[in-house]
Design a protein around this motif. Sequence first.
Motif, PDB file in Angstrom:
ATOM      1  N   PHE A 444      -5.211 -10.203 -43.596  1.00  0.00           N
ATOM      2  CA  PHE A 444      -6.380  -9.978 -42.743  1.00  0.00           C
ATOM      3  C   PHE A 444      -7.592  -9.613 -43.595  1.00  0.00           C
ATOM      4  O   PHE A 444      -7.507  -8.738 -44.464  1.00  0.00           O
ATOM      5  N   HIS A 445      -8.705 -10.281 -43.328  1.00  0.00           N
ATOM      6  CA  HIS A 445      -9.949 -10.016 -44.048  1.00  0.00           C
ATOM      7  C   HIS A 445     -11.039  -9.720 -43.025  1.00  0.00           C
ATOM      8  O   HIS A 445     -11.108 -10.374 -41.979  1.00  0.00           O
ATOM      9  N   GLN A 446     -11.865  -8.760 -43.342  1.00  0.00           N
ATOM     10  CA  GLN A 446     -12.885  -8.330 -42.398  1.00  0.00           C
ATOM     11  C   GLN A 446     -14.271  -8.438 -43.023  1.00  0.00           C
ATOM     12  O   GLN A 446     -14.544  -7.846 -44.054  1.00  0.00           O
ATOM     13  N   ASN A 447     -15.117  -9.217 -42.388  1.00  0.00           N
ATOM     14  CA  ASN A 447     -16.526  -9.264 -42.763  1.00  0.00           C
ATOM     15  C   ASN A 447     -17.308  -8.826 -41.534  1.00  0.00           C
ATOM     16  O   ASN A 447     -17.348  -7.655 -41.206  1.00  0.00           O
ATOM     17  N   LYS A 448     -17.908  -9.742 -40.818  1.00  0.00           N
ATOM     18  CA  LYS A 448     -18.529  -9.368 -39.541  1.00  0.00           C
ATOM     19  C   LYS A 448     -17.479  -9.332 -38.434  1.00  0.00           C
ATOM     20  O   LYS A 448     -17.646  -8.676 -37.418  1.00  0.00           O
ATOM     21  N   LYS A 449     -16.404 -10.066 -38.634  1.00  0.00           N
ATOM     22  CA  LYS A 449     -15.288 -10.046 -37.692  1.00  0.00           C
ATOM     23  C   LYS A 449     -13.985 -10.085 -38.480  1.00  0.00           C
ATOM     24  O   LYS A 449     -13.977 -10.309 -39.691  1.00  0.00           O
ATOM     25  N   ILE A 450     -12.901  -9.856 -37.791  1.00  0.00           N
ATOM     26  CA  ILE A 450     -11.580  -9.844 -38.433  1.00  0.00           C
ATOM     27  C   ILE A 450     -11.032 -11.271 -38.466  1.00  0.00           C
ATOM     28  O   ILE A 450     -10.954 -11.939 -37.427  1.00  0.00           O
ATOM     29  N   ASN A 451     -10.673 -11.716 -39.650  1.00  0.00           N
ATOM     30  CA  ASN A 451     -10.100 -13.054 -39.815  1.00  0.00           C
ATOM     31  C   ASN A 451      -8.641 -12.943 -40.247  1.00  0.00           C
ATOM     32  O   ASN A 451      -8.340 -12.268 -41.226  1.00  0.00           O
ATOM     33  N   GLU A 452      -7.775 -13.598 -39.486  1.00  0.00           N
ATOM     34  CA  GLU A 452      -6.351 -13.654 -39.848  1.00  0.00           C
ATOM     35  C   GLU A 452      -6.070 -14.976 -40.536  1.00  0.00           C
ATOM     36  O   GLU A 452      -6.479 -16.038 -40.052  1.00  0.00           O
ATOM     37  N   CYS A 453      -5.404 -14.904 -41.679  1.00  0.00           N
ATOM     38  CA  CYS A 453      -5.066 -16.127 -42.401  1.00  0.00           C
ATOM     39  C   CYS A 453      -3.655 -15.987 -42.971  1.00  0.00           C
ATOM     40  O   CYS A 453      -3.062 -14.911 -42.940  1.00  0.00           O
ATOM     41  N   ARG A 454      -3.138 -17.087 -43.479  1.00  0.00           N
ATOM     42  CA  ARG A 454      -1.811 -17.091 -44.092  1.00  0.00           C
ATOM     43  C   ARG A 454      -1.937 -17.210 -45.610  1.00  0.00           C
ATOM     44  O   ARG A 454      -2.725 -18.014 -46.101  1.00  0.00           O
ATOM     45  N   HIS A 455      -1.164 -16.406 -46.316  1.00  0.00           N
ATOM     46  CA  HIS A 455      -1.092 -16.496 -47.775  1.00  0.00           C
ATOM     47  C   HIS A 455       0.311 -16.938 -48.170  1.00  0.00           C
ATOM     48  O   HIS A 455       1.300 -16.492 -47.576  1.00  0.00           O
TER      49      HIS A 455
END
Length: 548
Positions: A444-455
């Motif tokens: 999970f990465h957060q800038n202006k919103k929370i982004n869920e991605c796969r690693h």
Amino acid sequence: MPVIEIDLPEIEELVQKDRETILDRVPMIGADVERIEGETAYIEFFPNRPDLFSIEGIARALKGFLETETGLPQYKTKQPKTKMKIHQSVNQVRPEAVGAIVKNLKLNEKTIKTIMDLQENLHWGLGRDRKKVSIGIHDLDKTTPPFTYKAVNPNTHPFTPLNTNQKMTPKQILKKHPKGQKYKHIIQNSKKYPIITDNQNQILSFPPIINSKLTEVNTNTKNVFIDVTGTQKHSINKALNIITTALAERNGQIEQIQLTGKTNQKTPNLKPKKHTIKHKEIQNLIGQNITPQQATKALEKMRYKAKQKQNKIEVWTPNYRADILHKWDIIEDIAIGYGYQNIQPKLPKTPGIGSSHPTEELGDKLRDIMTGLGYNEVMTLTLTNKQETKKLNKQTKNPVKIQNPISTDHTILRETIYPKLMQILKLNKHRDLPQKIFEYGECFHQNKKINECRHLTAIAIGPKMNYSQIKSHTEAILNELNTKTKHKPLQNGPYIPGRAAKITKNNKKIGEYGEIHPKIIQKYELNHPITALEIEPQKIPKNQTKTH
């Protein structure tokens, strides 16, 4: 989840049912029988029901569920004869406190262990490992009421804590005593530390760390004083209600305490809370044509008081239930009391055909590639903490924080999978080498919103692991995904300088790999070379992730 140790002859006596019936039905109230050893059963309960963290609470619930004794349990509380003053000085360290007295107890070694186990399970389940709630149980007859809860200078007020014969100040306890070392993070940054004293200025407790040896409970104890301190009124009151009613199930007599000082109330408050639920709401949520009479009977089996009133049901919930937050929680108990086995399954009205999600299709491809390279798949929690991430020289830029973390180990959502895989290597350091593991999981990465991605993350340990090995594996993965990338030297991160690279695609970073630095390897108590890679496959254009 807490595993409760149950003495089978004792639970048979308390519930008035044979053990076969008890063990067969207890899973239906939210439990899992983990194992049975001789005359002892080990039963795992869901953390949303802390009132079931003791044999007394389990027996109370089962008596209703098996219809030995239904309806709302009645607990008489005597008016307070004892006071506890709450000082304003605790506001900045541990602001809330409640208390109770339970008299005429008959304790033996087994019941004392049960009570102490309940205390520790509540510390975990309700107390967030003592941060939000901590409980002290004292031999009342060794004290001189009234009591005082206040904050003091950490270098004053020495006393002898449990499990020692040495007097220590609160500050010394945090440095020298095992409990102090374990829980010091909760209060060590405060200017003053909380203590509970009696009228003779004897220290009974240093919450949330440890009690005084002076008031240690033993088989000669007849009357107990219970203190509960913490940061939230709701949680400390529920903890107090759970532990006092459990002792009342042992025929103890509950006596309230009058709180004075910055608050004015009597505790515990065991008055049930009233709710009104529409019958239509019950039918709609459960999806079953349950009659009002059936719903009322189900509620009584679940230890509620229930009364039908036209097209509604009035419900009184027991005050030891910490999980009742909404009417739907009560309706869930109606379904449990009615019996899930009696609810007829139905096919959905709208037919549909399932298919694989593109993310999972990509995951399947990656799993095939990684197993072909000799890696074993693992699955780990997405929850972690900043300290674990910093171990790998990776900075948490703007992590997604957990609002009410269950422990200090799980305070943020992970941005990288590296720390979790390193922990697995640490736990398996006694096993044969080489070890090669991977995970394709959420980050999970957060800038202006929370982004869920796969690693896709992989780690390998062994005497022959080196940069060439991990580079060849990375290239093999990218080749199988039929994508062309550029590899540039990487100077930061957990790697040995000159033995790491970042992977770019269209001038955007999509991953990295390299040989882990020996200093980081030593942090995890490991002794062999480690290589690692981490790729974000979803950053690769979709038309370029087809395997050959």
